[in-house]
Scaffold this active site. Structure first.
Site, PDB file in Angstrom:
ATOM      1  N   LYS A  69      -2.786   6.254   1.650  1.00 37.08           N
ATOM      2  CA  LYS A  69      -2.651   6.715   3.039  1.00 37.08           C
ATOM      3  C   LYS A  69      -1.697   7.915   3.120  1.00 37.08           C
ATOM      4  O   LYS A  69      -0.649   7.873   3.780  1.00 37.08           O
ATOM      5  CB  LYS A  69      -2.192   5.554   3.921  1.00 37.08           C
ATOM      6  CG  LYS A  69      -2.743   5.686   5.334  1.00 37.08           C
ATOM      7  CD  LYS A  69      -2.670   4.379   6.077  1.00 37.08           C
ATOM      8  CE  LYS A  69      -3.025   4.553   7.543  1.00 37.08           C
ATOM      9  NZ  LYS A  69      -4.393   4.992   7.795  1.00 37.08           N
ATOM     10  N   ARG A 104       0.834  -1.209   0.000  1.00 39.25           N
ATOM     11  CA  ARG A 104       0.000   0.000   0.000  1.00 39.25           C
ATOM     12  C   ARG A 104       0.872   1.264   0.000  1.00 39.25           C
ATOM     13  O   ARG A 104       0.546   2.255  -0.648  1.00 39.25           O
ATOM     14  CB  ARG A 104      -0.938  -0.010   1.209  1.00 39.25           C
ATOM     15  CG  ARG A 104      -1.956   1.100   1.156  1.00 39.25           C
ATOM     16  CD  ARG A 104      -3.029   0.930   2.204  1.00 39.25           C
ATOM     17  NE  ARG A 104      -2.507   1.002   3.562  1.00 39.25           N
ATOM     18  CZ  ARG A 104      -3.246   0.869   4.647  1.00 39.25           C
ATOM     19  NH1 ARG A 104      -4.550   0.640   4.537  1.00 39.25           N
ATOM     20  NH2 ARG A 104      -2.735   0.949   5.850  1.00 39.25           N
ATOM     21  N   GLU A 117     -16.415   6.670   4.562  1.00 40.06           N
ATOM     22  CA  GLU A 117     -15.431   6.203   5.539  1.00 40.06           C
ATOM     23  C   GLU A 117     -15.593   6.997   6.827  1.00 40.06           C
ATOM     24  O   GLU A 117     -16.131   8.105   6.817  1.00 40.06           O
ATOM     25  CB  GLU A 117     -14.039   6.446   4.943  1.00 40.06           C
ATOM     26  CG  GLU A 117     -12.973   5.578   5.518  1.00 40.06           C
ATOM     27  CD  GLU A 117     -11.680   5.644   4.686  1.00 40.06           C
ATOM     28  OE1 GLU A 117     -11.741   5.536   3.452  1.00 40.06           O
ATOM     29  OE2 GLU A 117     -10.620   5.802   5.305  1.00 40.06           O
TER      30      GLU A 117
HETATM   31  C1  COI Z   1      -4.539   3.022  11.521  1.00 38.99           C
HETATM   32  O1  COI Z   1      -5.583   2.408  11.699  1.00 38.99           O
HETATM   33  O2  COI Z   1      -3.437   2.455  11.632  1.00 38.99           O
HETATM   34  C2  COI Z   1      -4.544   4.424  11.150  1.00 38.99           C
HETATM   35  O3  COI Z   1      -3.580   4.852  10.584  1.00 38.99           O
HETATM   36  C3  COI Z   1      -5.673   5.308  11.502  1.00 38.99           C
HETATM   37  C4  COI Z   1      -5.225   6.503  12.274  1.00 38.99           C
HETATM   38  C5  COI Z   1      -6.335   7.496  12.310  1.00 38.99           C
HETATM   39  C6  COI Z   1      -4.795   6.143  13.667  1.00 38.99           C
END
Ligand code: COI
Length: 390
Positions: A237, A135, A273
């Protein structure tokens, strides 16, 4: 050394019985000790030091999702052509950045989240770290960044977990959250990709993400702000997807909600989401989640839950879900590395609050127990997802 703890390749057989835990026990061949440990997935187990004695001085019973600095982080640099140096572990601490670094000026940055979990025998398991690596590569391509190879990423995560072994909570008490970061660290003034990239992995022991603990969440559907837009970078991400939700999140929290559910920005009609996780709805034996069309993050937990649900015999649909469908759903839950599988107790939209089934006999709890059982090494990993490190 990294080795797959188990890999049969085939998905587990569909088997539908009344009780979620008995279903798991039936097809996973759990030992009675493992089965009782699994029950404690939901109610954390009594402190067990089995196999490991060097723990850091932490109140393991009261971990939340706050930063607790650990001993080491991994760091390496790469060129814009994608050549990354061999990384090194260094003491956890501040890093130096040029004021004109691409990440600071133009948001050229990506992050990942993955976890190391202690098994009952004291050893550590990672969960699908290759998926995070892939990813990150896809995200890097979207953000015009160079990125480490999948092998280097996985090795970095492994090294960081092992170097911080004493910060990995005892079995059943939480996990070591590993945060890989990729940033344009080279200086750039005009708008263009940075000339140099830094890849870093740091870690923190964590418990439940939400202050509610494992209690059901209360979500608020946001009509004014959107998380991302069509053609944007919502599917990867990038750090730039997260600061824009803080306004809506802060407002919802100040009104007593746990998190925000966003609608698509074109039709303002389809659920997309939550600020911190993907979303699923359950209606009878069908589980639905928004299709990943570029605005939805391709969550590793999302993908895993889809596979687990199908293996358990549920029909899983990835599709557009109109917000009105929330009224008829039996259950709603969120998935993510940080939140795991989080039950939603209510959703409020335009002043109307809808409540959902929660608790031990819910589909959500069944999926949660299966996922966490695999992640903790309590359920046989027939998917070949876990990576034991030592
Ligand atoms: C995760 O779930 O690892 C994330 O990056 C979400 C984040 C908002 C803590």
């Amino acid at each position: 050394m990294i080795r797959r703890s188990f890999c049969l390749g085939n998905l587990i057989q569909s088997l539908r019985v009344a009780s979620p835990l008995s279903k798991l026990g039936a097809y996973c061949g759990l030992t009675s000790q493992a089965a009782s440990s699994l029950q404690q997935v939901c109610e954390p187990s009594a402190h067990s030091n089995a196999g490991y004695e060097e723990y850091a001085d932490v109140d393991w019973d009261n971990l939340g999702f706050g930063l607790m600095p650990t001993d080491y982080m991994y760091i390496t640099k790469g060129t814009k052509d994608g050549l990354f140096e061999e990384g090194q572990l260094s003491r956890y601490g501040n890093i130096e950045l040029s004021p004109s670094a691409g990440v600071l000026n133009y948001g050229q940055g990506l992050f990942e989240g993955t976890k190391a979990i202690r098994k009952e025998d004291g050893r550590l398991l990672l969960f699908r770290p290759d998926q995070n690596a892939i990813r990150m590569k896809i995200g890097a391509e979207r953000m015009c960044m160079s990125s480490p190879s999948v092998d280097q990423f996985v090795d970095a995560v492994k090294q960081t977990a092992l170097a911080n072994n004493r910060w990995v909570p005892p079995p059943g008490k939480g996990s070591l959250y590993l945060r890989p970061l990729l940033m344009g660290s080279g200086p750039i003034l005009g708008l263009a990709p940075a000339p140099e990239y830094t890849f870093l992995v740091y870690a923190s022991p964590v418990g439940n993400y939400f202050k509610e603990g494992v209690a059901p969440l209360n979500l608020y559907v946001e009509d004014e702000f959107h998380r991302t837009s069509r053609g944007g970078a919502g599917g990867v991400k990038t750090i730039t997807n997260y600061a824009p939700v803080l306004k809506a999140l802060g407002r919802a929290k100040s009104r007593g909600f746990s998190d925000v559910l966003y609608l698509d920005s074109v039709n303002k009609k389809y659920i997309e989401e939550v600020s911190s996780c993907n979303i699923f709805i359950v209606k009878d034996d069908t589980i639905s989640t928004p299709a990943t069309n570029g605005t939805i993050l391709e969550g590793v937990t999302r993908k895993s839950i889809i596979e687990i649900a199908r293996a358990l015999g549920y029909q899983v649909e990835e599709r557009s879900i109109p917000v009105e469908e929330l009224i008829d759903a039996n259950e709603v839950f969120g998935t993510g590395t940080a939140v795991c599988v989080a039950q939603v107790g209510s959703i409020t939209h335009q002043g109307k609050r809808v409540e959902y089934k929660t608790g031990d006999r819910s589909v959500c709890r069944e999926l949660f127990s299966t996922l966490v059982g695999i992640q903790r090494g309590l359920i046989e990993d027939k998917m070949g997802w876990t990576v034991e490190i030592d």
